[in-house]
Design a protein around this motif. Structure first.
Motif, PDB file in Angstrom:
ATOM      1  N   VAL A  41       0.772  -1.274   0.028  1.00 25.54           N
ATOM      2  CA  VAL A  41       0.069  -0.167   0.091  1.00 25.54           C
ATOM      3  C   VAL A  41       0.892   1.163  -0.030  1.00 25.54           C
ATOM      4  CG1 VAL A  41      -1.840   1.382   1.164  1.00 25.54           C
ATOM      5  CG2 VAL A  41      -1.815  -1.114   1.502  1.00 25.54           C
ATOM      6  N   ARG A  42       0.891   1.993  -1.286  1.00 31.01           N
ATOM      7  CA  ARG A  42       1.816   3.086  -1.230  1.00 31.01           C
ATOM      8  C   ARG A  42       1.195   4.257  -1.806  1.00 31.01           C
ATOM      9  NH1 ARG A  42       5.378   5.307  -5.399  1.00 31.01           N
ATOM     10  NH2 ARG A  42       7.204   5.655  -4.605  1.00 31.01           N
ATOM     11  N   GLU A  43       0.548   5.119  -0.993  1.00 26.50           N
ATOM     12  CA  GLU A  43       0.138   6.430  -1.275  1.00 26.50           C
ATOM     13  C   GLU A  43       0.719   7.514  -0.659  1.00 26.50           C
ATOM     14  OE1 GLU A  43      -2.309   6.335  -4.013  1.00 26.50           O
ATOM     15  OE2 GLU A  43      -2.588   4.026  -3.952  1.00 26.50           O
ATOM     16  N   GLU A 138      12.945   1.448 -17.876  1.00 24.77           N
ATOM     17  CA  GLU A 138      12.257   3.001 -18.068  1.00 24.77           C
ATOM     18  C   GLU A 138      10.924   2.816 -17.400  1.00 24.77           C
ATOM     19  OE1 GLU A 138      13.547   5.683 -19.052  1.00 24.77           O
ATOM     20  OE2 GLU A 138      15.455   5.114 -20.102  1.00 24.77           O
ATOM     21  N   THR A 139      10.668   3.833 -16.737  1.00 24.72           N
ATOM     22  CA  THR A 139       9.270   4.006 -16.319  1.00 24.72           C
ATOM     23  C   THR A 139       8.860   5.493 -16.088  1.00 24.72           C
ATOM     24  OG1 THR A 139       8.109   3.639 -14.370  1.00 24.72           O
ATOM     25  CG2 THR A 139      10.378   3.797 -13.976  1.00 24.72           C
ATOM     26  N   GLN A 140       7.634   5.726 -16.025  1.00 27.36           N
ATOM     27  CA  GLN A 140       6.996   6.964 -15.868  1.00 27.36           C
ATOM     28  C   GLN A 140       6.579   7.247 -14.467  1.00 27.36           C
ATOM     29  OE1 GLN A 140       6.569   9.238 -18.614  1.00 27.36           O
ATOM     30  NE2 GLN A 140       7.605   7.502 -19.666  1.00 27.36           N
ATOM     31  N   ILE A 168      11.936  -3.692  -9.507  1.00 31.42           N
ATOM     32  CA  ILE A 168      10.469  -2.885  -9.702  1.00 31.42           C
ATOM     33  C   ILE A 168      10.913  -1.800 -10.522  1.00 31.42           C
ATOM     34  CG2 ILE A 168      11.373  -1.564  -7.631  1.00 31.42           C
ATOM     35  CD1 ILE A 168       8.160  -0.964  -7.438  1.00 31.42           C
ATOM     36  N   GLY A 169      10.082  -1.096 -11.331  1.00 27.01           N
ATOM     37  CA  GLY A 169      10.297  -0.053 -12.134  1.00 27.01           C
ATOM     38  C   GLY A 169      10.258  -0.548 -13.826  1.00 27.01           C
ATOM     39  N   GLY A 170       9.223  -0.156 -14.066  1.00 28.33           N
ATOM     40  CA  GLY A 170       8.651  -0.316 -15.868  1.00 28.33           C
ATOM     41  C   GLY A 170       8.665  -1.932 -16.029  1.00 28.33           C
ATOM     42  N   VAL A 171       8.263  -2.450 -14.765  1.00 29.33           N
ATOM     43  CA  VAL A 171       7.647  -3.712 -15.296  1.00 29.33           C
ATOM     44  C   VAL A 171       6.342  -4.159 -15.893  1.00 29.33           C
ATOM     45  CG1 VAL A 171       7.221  -6.027 -13.927  1.00 29.33           C
ATOM     46  CG2 VAL A 171       9.045  -4.688 -13.271  1.00 29.33           C
ATOM     47  N   ALA A 188       7.625  -6.367  -9.190  1.00 29.43           N
ATOM     48  CA  ALA A 188       6.553  -5.620  -8.569  1.00 29.43           C
ATOM     49  C   ALA A 188       6.199  -4.397  -9.734  1.00 29.43           C
ATOM     50  CB  ALA A 188       7.390  -4.856  -7.228  1.00 29.43           C
ATOM     51  N   ALA A 189       5.015  -4.055  -9.773  1.00 32.37           N
ATOM     52  CA  ALA A 189       4.324  -3.142 -10.800  1.00 32.37           C
ATOM     53  C   ALA A 189       3.516  -2.170 -10.250  1.00 32.37           C
ATOM     54  CB  ALA A 189       4.013  -3.675 -11.746  1.00 32.37           C
ATOM     55  N   ILE A 190       3.451  -0.930 -10.611  1.00 33.26           N
ATOM     56  CA  ILE A 190       2.494   0.142 -10.045  1.00 33.26           C
ATOM     57  C   ILE A 190       1.397   0.388 -11.305  1.00 33.26           C
ATOM     58  CG2 ILE A 190       1.883   2.415  -9.617  1.00 33.26           C
ATOM     59  CD1 ILE A 190       4.588   2.651  -8.146  1.00 33.26           C
ATOM     60  N   SER A 191       2.079   0.946 -12.449  1.00 27.13           N
ATOM     61  CA  SER A 191       1.177   1.234 -13.479  1.00 27.13           C
ATOM     62  C   SER A 191       0.567   0.180 -14.254  1.00 27.13           C
ATOM     63  CB  SER A 191       1.967   2.438 -14.473  1.00 27.13           C
ATOM     64  OG  SER A 191       3.084   1.931 -14.812  1.00 27.13           O
ATOM     65  N   PHE A 192       1.420  -0.864 -14.630  1.00 23.10           N
ATOM     66  CA  PHE A 192       1.082  -1.980 -15.441  1.00 23.10           C
ATOM     67  C   PHE A 192      -0.238  -2.719 -14.920  1.00 23.10           C
ATOM     68  CE2 PHE A 192       0.766  -6.298 -16.882  1.00 23.10           C
ATOM     69  CZ  PHE A 192       0.233  -5.987 -18.159  1.00 23.10           C
TER      70      PHE A 192
END
Ligand code: TZP
Length: 212
Positions: A41-43, A138-140, A168-171, A188-192
Protein backbone atom coordinates in the motif's frame (compact mmCIF):
# COMPACT_ATOMS: atom_id res chain seq x y z
CA UNK A 1 7.47 -14.58 2.98
CA UNK A 2 8.76 -16.97 0.35
CA UNK A 3 12.50 -17.01 -0.21
CA UNK A 4 13.68 -17.26 -3.80
CA UNK A 5 10.70 -19.35 -4.92
CA UNK A 6 10.93 -21.69 -7.88
CA UNK A 7 8.25 -19.64 -9.60
CA UNK A 8 8.65 -15.90 -9.17
CA UNK A 9 5.69 -14.02 -7.75
CA UNK A 10 3.94 -10.75 -8.51
CA UNK A 11 3.60 -7.72 -6.26
CA UNK A 12 1.10 -4.94 -6.78
CA UNK A 13 2.26 -1.57 -5.47
CA UNK A 14 -0.77 0.71 -5.23
CA UNK A 15 -0.85 4.00 -7.10
CA UNK A 16 -4.14 5.90 -7.16
CA UNK A 17 -2.92 8.28 -9.82
CA UNK A 18 -2.54 5.44 -12.32
CA UNK A 19 -5.90 3.81 -11.57
CA UNK A 20 -7.99 5.71 -14.16
CA UNK A 21 -10.31 7.16 -11.51
CA UNK A 22 -11.29 3.79 -10.05
CA UNK A 23 -11.22 3.32 -6.28
CA UNK A 24 -7.77 1.91 -5.57
CA UNK A 25 -9.23 -0.59 -3.11
CA UNK A 26 -11.16 -2.15 -6.01
CA UNK A 27 -8.02 -2.33 -8.13
CA UNK A 28 -6.21 -3.95 -5.18
CA UNK A 29 -9.05 -6.48 -4.84
CA UNK A 30 -8.55 -7.38 -8.50
CA UNK A 31 -4.81 -7.83 -8.03
CA UNK A 32 -5.47 -10.06 -5.01
CA UNK A 33 -7.98 -12.09 -7.02
CA UNK A 34 -5.32 -12.42 -9.74
CA UNK A 35 -3.07 -14.05 -7.15
CA UNK A 36 -0.47 -11.41 -6.26
CA UNK A 37 1.77 -12.75 -3.49
CA UNK A 38 2.72 -9.33 -2.12
CA UNK A 39 0.81 -6.06 -2.09
CA UNK A 40 2.37 -2.80 -0.99
CA UNK A 41 0.00 0.00 0.00
CA UNK A 42 1.90 3.04 -1.28
CA UNK A 43 0.00 6.33 -1.42
CA UNK A 44 2.60 8.91 -0.45
CA UNK A 45 0.18 11.85 -0.50
CA UNK A 46 -2.52 10.38 1.75
CA UNK A 47 -2.74 11.52 5.35
CA UNK A 48 -2.71 8.87 8.06
CA UNK A 49 -6.50 8.63 8.44
CA UNK A 50 -7.27 8.02 4.77
CA UNK A 51 -4.25 5.74 4.40
CA UNK A 52 -5.40 3.67 7.36
CA UNK A 53 -8.90 3.31 5.89
CA UNK A 54 -7.37 2.11 2.62
CA UNK A 55 -4.94 -0.24 4.36
CA UNK A 56 -7.77 -1.72 6.45
CA UNK A 57 -9.81 -2.31 3.29
CA UNK A 58 -6.91 -4.05 1.55
CA UNK A 59 -5.97 -6.15 4.59
CA UNK A 60 -9.61 -7.29 4.79
CA UNK A 61 -9.73 -8.04 1.06
CA UNK A 62 -6.62 -10.23 1.34
CA UNK A 63 -7.81 -12.19 4.41
CA UNK A 64 -9.25 -15.12 2.42
CA UNK A 65 -5.80 -15.67 0.88
CA UNK A 66 -4.11 -15.80 4.30
CA UNK A 67 -0.33 -16.21 4.13
CA UNK A 68 -0.45 -16.48 0.33
CA UNK A 69 -0.85 -12.70 0.04
CA UNK A 70 1.33 -10.52 2.25
CA UNK A 71 0.18 -6.93 2.75
CA UNK A 72 2.74 -4.26 3.64
CA UNK A 73 2.38 -0.49 4.00
CA UNK A 74 4.96 1.86 2.53
CA UNK A 75 6.91 3.94 5.03
CA UNK A 76 4.14 4.38 7.64
CA UNK A 77 4.92 1.86 10.36
CA UNK A 78 2.16 3.35 12.53
CA UNK A 79 -0.43 2.75 9.80
CA UNK A 80 0.90 -0.74 9.08
CA UNK A 81 0.54 -1.68 12.75
CA UNK A 82 -2.88 -0.06 13.16
CA UNK A 83 -4.21 -1.84 10.04
CA UNK A 84 -2.75 -5.16 11.22
CA UNK A 85 -0.83 -5.46 7.98
CA UNK A 86 1.85 -8.16 7.84
CA UNK A 87 4.60 -5.60 7.53
CA UNK A 88 6.07 -2.31 6.43
CA UNK A 89 8.02 -1.41 3.31
CA UNK A 90 10.74 1.09 4.15
CA UNK A 91 12.05 3.50 1.51
CA UNK A 92 15.86 3.70 1.22
CA UNK A 93 15.77 6.92 3.24
CA UNK A 94 13.01 5.75 5.59
CA UNK A 95 13.12 4.52 9.19
CA UNK A 96 16.07 2.41 10.22
CA UNK A 97 15.34 -1.30 10.07
CA UNK A 98 16.52 -1.68 13.67
CA UNK A 99 14.05 0.94 14.96
CA UNK A 100 11.19 -0.57 12.98
CA UNK A 101 12.08 -4.05 14.22
CA UNK A 102 12.25 -2.86 17.84
CA UNK A 103 8.82 -1.27 17.57
CA UNK A 104 7.09 -4.01 15.59
CA UNK A 105 8.69 -7.26 16.73
CA UNK A 106 10.41 -10.25 15.16
CA UNK A 107 7.49 -11.60 13.15
CA UNK A 108 6.69 -8.32 11.42
CA UNK A 109 7.81 -8.28 7.78
CA UNK A 110 10.24 -5.46 7.01
CA UNK A 111 11.10 -4.69 3.41
CA UNK A 112 13.56 -2.10 2.14
CA UNK A 113 13.99 -0.35 -1.20
CA UNK A 114 17.58 -0.38 -2.40
CA UNK A 115 19.20 1.15 -5.45
CA UNK A 116 22.73 -0.22 -5.32
CA UNK A 117 24.77 -3.22 -4.30
CA UNK A 118 26.04 -1.38 -1.23
CA UNK A 119 22.51 -0.55 -0.08
CA UNK A 120 21.45 -4.15 -0.64
CA UNK A 121 24.32 -5.51 1.46
CA UNK A 122 23.60 -2.97 4.20
CA UNK A 123 19.87 -3.79 4.28
CA UNK A 124 20.68 -7.49 4.65
CA UNK A 125 23.10 -6.72 7.49
CA UNK A 126 20.43 -4.58 9.14
CA UNK A 127 17.94 -7.44 9.13
CA UNK A 128 15.54 -6.68 6.27
CA UNK A 129 13.24 -9.55 5.32
CA UNK A 130 13.17 -8.70 1.62
CA UNK A 131 14.42 -6.08 -0.83
CA UNK A 132 12.99 -4.09 -3.72
CA UNK A 133 15.64 -3.28 -6.32
CA UNK A 134 15.09 -0.74 -9.05
CA UNK A 135 14.24 1.02 -11.15
CA UNK A 136 14.95 -1.93 -13.42
CA UNK A 137 13.56 -0.46 -16.66
CA UNK A 138 12.39 2.88 -18.08
CA UNK A 139 9.32 4.07 -16.16
CA UNK A 140 7.03 7.07 -15.87
CA UNK A 141 6.79 6.26 -12.16
CA UNK A 142 8.61 8.33 -9.59
CA UNK A 143 12.23 7.22 -9.36
CA UNK A 144 13.89 10.42 -8.08
CA UNK A 145 15.63 10.62 -11.46
CA UNK A 146 17.46 7.39 -10.99
CA UNK A 147 18.38 5.78 -14.32
CA UNK A 148 17.20 2.24 -15.11
CA UNK A 149 19.58 -0.32 -13.63
CA UNK A 150 18.87 -3.22 -15.95
CA UNK A 151 18.96 -6.98 -15.41
CA UNK A 152 22.77 -7.15 -15.05
CA UNK A 153 22.77 -4.92 -11.97
CA UNK A 154 19.92 -7.02 -10.56
CA UNK A 155 21.94 -10.19 -11.15
CA UNK A 156 24.83 -8.74 -9.12
CA UNK A 157 22.49 -7.94 -6.23
CA UNK A 158 21.05 -11.47 -6.38
CA UNK A 159 24.56 -12.89 -6.14
CA UNK A 160 25.50 -10.63 -3.24
CA UNK A 161 22.55 -11.20 -0.88
CA UNK A 162 20.50 -14.18 0.28
CA UNK A 163 17.28 -12.20 0.77
CA UNK A 164 14.24 -12.35 -1.49
CA UNK A 165 14.68 -9.59 -4.09
CA UNK A 166 11.76 -8.05 -5.99
CA UNK A 167 12.41 -6.18 -9.23
CA UNK A 168 10.54 -2.88 -9.71
CA UNK A 169 10.37 -0.10 -12.27
CA UNK A 170 8.88 -0.33 -15.76
CA UNK A 171 7.74 -3.90 -15.19
CA UNK A 172 5.26 -5.17 -17.79
CA UNK A 173 5.12 -8.47 -19.68
CA UNK A 174 7.54 -7.25 -22.40
CA UNK A 175 10.17 -6.37 -19.78
CA UNK A 176 9.40 -9.19 -17.33
CA UNK A 177 10.45 -11.74 -19.96
CA UNK A 178 13.98 -10.27 -19.71
CA UNK A 179 14.09 -11.48 -16.09
CA UNK A 180 13.25 -15.11 -16.85
CA UNK A 181 15.56 -17.53 -15.11
CA UNK A 182 16.82 -15.04 -12.53
CA UNK A 183 16.31 -16.17 -8.91
CA UNK A 184 14.11 -13.20 -8.03
CA UNK A 185 11.30 -13.33 -5.46
CA UNK A 186 9.20 -11.72 -8.15
CA UNK A 187 8.34 -8.53 -9.98
CA UNK A 188 6.55 -5.48 -8.61
CA UNK A 189 4.48 -3.08 -10.67
CA UNK A 190 2.42 0.04 -10.14
CA UNK A 191 1.13 1.28 -13.49
CA UNK A 192 0.92 -1.97 -15.44
CA UNK A 193 -1.53 -3.33 -12.86
CA UNK A 194 -3.21 -0.10 -11.67
CA UNK A 195 -4.00 1.07 -15.21
CA UNK A 196 -5.07 -2.33 -16.56
CA UNK A 197 -8.72 -2.74 -17.56
CA UNK A 198 -8.62 -5.98 -15.55
CA UNK A 199 -6.00 -5.90 -12.77
CA UNK A 200 -6.41 -9.64 -12.07
CA UNK A 201 -5.53 -10.39 -15.69
CA UNK A 202 -2.56 -8.03 -15.46
CA UNK A 203 -1.18 -10.00 -12.50
CA UNK A 204 -1.65 -13.25 -14.43
CA UNK A 205 0.04 -11.77 -17.52
CA UNK A 206 3.11 -10.79 -15.50
CA UNK A 207 3.30 -14.23 -13.91
CA UNK A 208 3.04 -15.88 -17.32
CA UNK A 209 5.78 -13.64 -18.74
CA UNK A 210 8.19 -14.76 -16.03
CA UNK A 211 8.07 -18.43 -16.89
CA UNK A 212 9.39 -19.47 -20.25
N1 TZP B 1 10.58 2.38 -7.12
C1 TZP B 1 11.43 2.16 -8.12
S1 TZP B 1 10.73 2.39 -9.62
C2 TZP B 1 9.23 2.79 -8.94
C3 TZP B 1 9.34 2.73 -7.56
C4 TZP B 1 8.28 3.01 -6.60
C5 TZP B 1 8.03 3.15 -9.74
C6 TZP B 1 7.49 1.95 -10.45
O1 TZP B 1 6.34 2.29 -11.19
P1 TZP B 1 5.90 1.45 -12.47
O2 TZP B 1 4.64 2.14 -12.93
O3 TZP B 1 5.63 0.03 -12.04
O4 TZP B 1 7.02 1.53 -13.47
Amino acid sequence: MTHRPERPGVCFVTGRAAAAGRPIVDVARGAIEGGCELLQVREKDLMGGALLTLAHGIVDAAKPRGARCTIVVNDRLDVALAAKAAGVHLPADGLSIAEARRAAGKKFVIGRSVHSLAEARQAQKDGADYLFFGPLFETQGKTDNRPPQGPDALRKVLEAVRLPVWAIGGVKPETAVLLRGLPIAGVAAISFIAAAPDPADAVRALRAALVG
